[in-house]
Every structure is written in structure tokens, then in C-alpha cells.
Design an enzyme around this catalytic site. Sequence first.
Site: not given
Ligand code: FE
Ligand code: MN
Length: 340
Positions: A211, A110, A104
Site C-alpha cells: 500500500h 477474529y 485486515h
Molecule cells: Fe493499508
Molecule cells: Mn490495512
Amino acid sequence: MPLIGKASPQDYNLHPSQYPWARELYDQAIANTWYPHEISLKEDLEDWANMTEDEKHAVEFILSFFNPAELIVNRVLALGVYPYLKSAECHLYLAKQMWEEANHCVAFEYVLETLPVDREQVYQTHLELPAMQAKEAFINRTMQRMTDDRYDINTPDGQRDFIRNLVAYNIVMEGIWFYSGFMVTLSFRQRNILRNFGSMIQWVLRDESLHLKFGIQLILTLLEENPDLVTPEFASEIEALVIEGVELESNYNRALFPNGILGLNADYVNQYVQYVADRRLEELGLTPHYHATNPAKWMSTATDVFELVNFFESQNTSYEVNARAYDQSNDSGNVRDSAK
Ligand code: FE
Ligand code: MN
């Protein structure tokens, strides 16, 4: 074997499996693997030239917070979570999550390299802006106890600290603050602007939703294994952490939106933040605090749908060609008829 504790040689045995949910999340995370270079930002660069200063400010502001935040999550996982988990399945999952956070960070890098933004300023903002510093200080506060020399995971207070840290980085940062940022960035795609950046955010969101599942599962399992930790006082402490996180995010969003953009303003986004916070409280088995309705109904499809409908829509033409060829072979009758 308990979920948390001091490390022992048995921690490295994947079998017999005690926490199969962690292995399932690992397999799902592997299936979700993506790379930033799969997304071309050419059209977004054209959009950028036509965006207002307030719109550009919002994107830069969010990247200023998100880019370091990914690495802050990794630091918390490496120093405050991984060392105290005894389950090999959880260690597998965390290794993948840590790669995702790195991915991420590089994906946002980017975007920053592609858009004509003042990168130095973007990297500087989180070090200077009080509303961002306050969010980082909140994470560091619960994290600090985990790295204290006197910290002991085998005491009830040490276990409560472990949960406080989980609530801060996972429930508040990944589960509330990140969703607030996803909502604002995906608002651009809702208006047909920055659609490829939107696809990238959708991939990030898909990772973050895992997550969050992992973090919630950790908290609930810990409370189940250590029922002595569950007291009304501790429950209100958890709720207070969530409420504090919402207040920090509300201040941050006021700095993010000096004026409105795309029909959004700080009050609108903060209502979404309260709505999401209520969902997180419920997921932890607590009662909702704000009773806010979701002002961005379209976000529920963006967050609830696991597989994305318009994933490849804007960039991968070879995929579309293949899909069309497959449809035609279906229309010729062979595949469909043989399936019947
Ligand atoms: Fe995360
Ligand atoms: Mn993340």
C-alpha cells in the site's frame, strides 16, 4: 492520459498501459493473498492467560485503533482517491487494496472474538480516547476537502489537496502509525508470546508495505506530471504534515504505555517512529528531520524481507510434512542430480 483528473470513457481501457508499476503491484498483491482462518490462535490464547495486565492493555489498545483504522483507509480510498485516478491499472490495484483492508479488519475482529477481551470496550476506546480521536481527526481534515462540493481536481490547489490527502492516509497513517503498531505487536513474538498473532501481523505488514509503495509511487508520479506543484512551500507543508503525524503518534504511544512492557516504553517506540518518519521523508525526496537511529534493528528484517522465513512455522503442520518429504526426495539424489 494523466494520472489524475475527471473521469472519461478512456479510463476503462487497460491498454495501452501507461502505469505498469500499478499492474505489477496488483499482481504482487494477488500473490500475497491470505485469509485469517489460516491462522490458529490456540497457543496465543494460552499465552494470554500468562500475560501481565500492562501487556494485555497494549494489545487491546492497538486493536482499538487498528480495527476502525482499516475501514477509515477504505473510506479515504473510495471517496478521496479512486474517483480522481484515471488509470485503469490503478483502479485494479485499489480494488485489491480495499479488499485487503476489509480482510485486515475481519482478521482483527477474529482476534477480538478469540481472546477473552471486553470487545465493547475495545470498540469504544477510539471514540473516547483523546490520543486516538486526534489521529482520526488528522485523517478527516485532509479527507474533508476531497468531498467538498467545490473541490476541483483540475486546479493546482485541488491537485495539492489530493497529495495532502495521500500524505495523510498513506505516508502518515499506513506508513508511520501502522509501522509503530506492527513494531509493538511483533515485540511479543520476539519474546515468544502471541506468535500466531505475530504471523497475522506479518501478513498485514506485507500488505501494508505494498500500500505504501503504491501511495509513494502515486505522489512521485503526480509531482513528475505536474512540476508546477513542486515549490519549496509545498515541500515544507508536506514535511509539516509528517511531523504533525509523528507528534500525534508520540502522544498515542504515551497513552499506550502507562508503564513499560517487554523492554519497550513510549520513548523507545517513539524513537522508532522518528526513524520510520525519516525514511518516509527520504522516500518522498525530502531530507530527514529527526536523524534518529533505529532502536529496533530486528524490525528491519521484519519489514525488509518480502517473503517470510518462519511463515508457517507455528501452525501449518501439513506444510512442514510436505516440505520434509520434498527434502528427502532431494536427499535421495533424483531431483538435485537431474538439476545439475
Ligand atoms: Fe493499508
Ligand atoms: Mn490495512
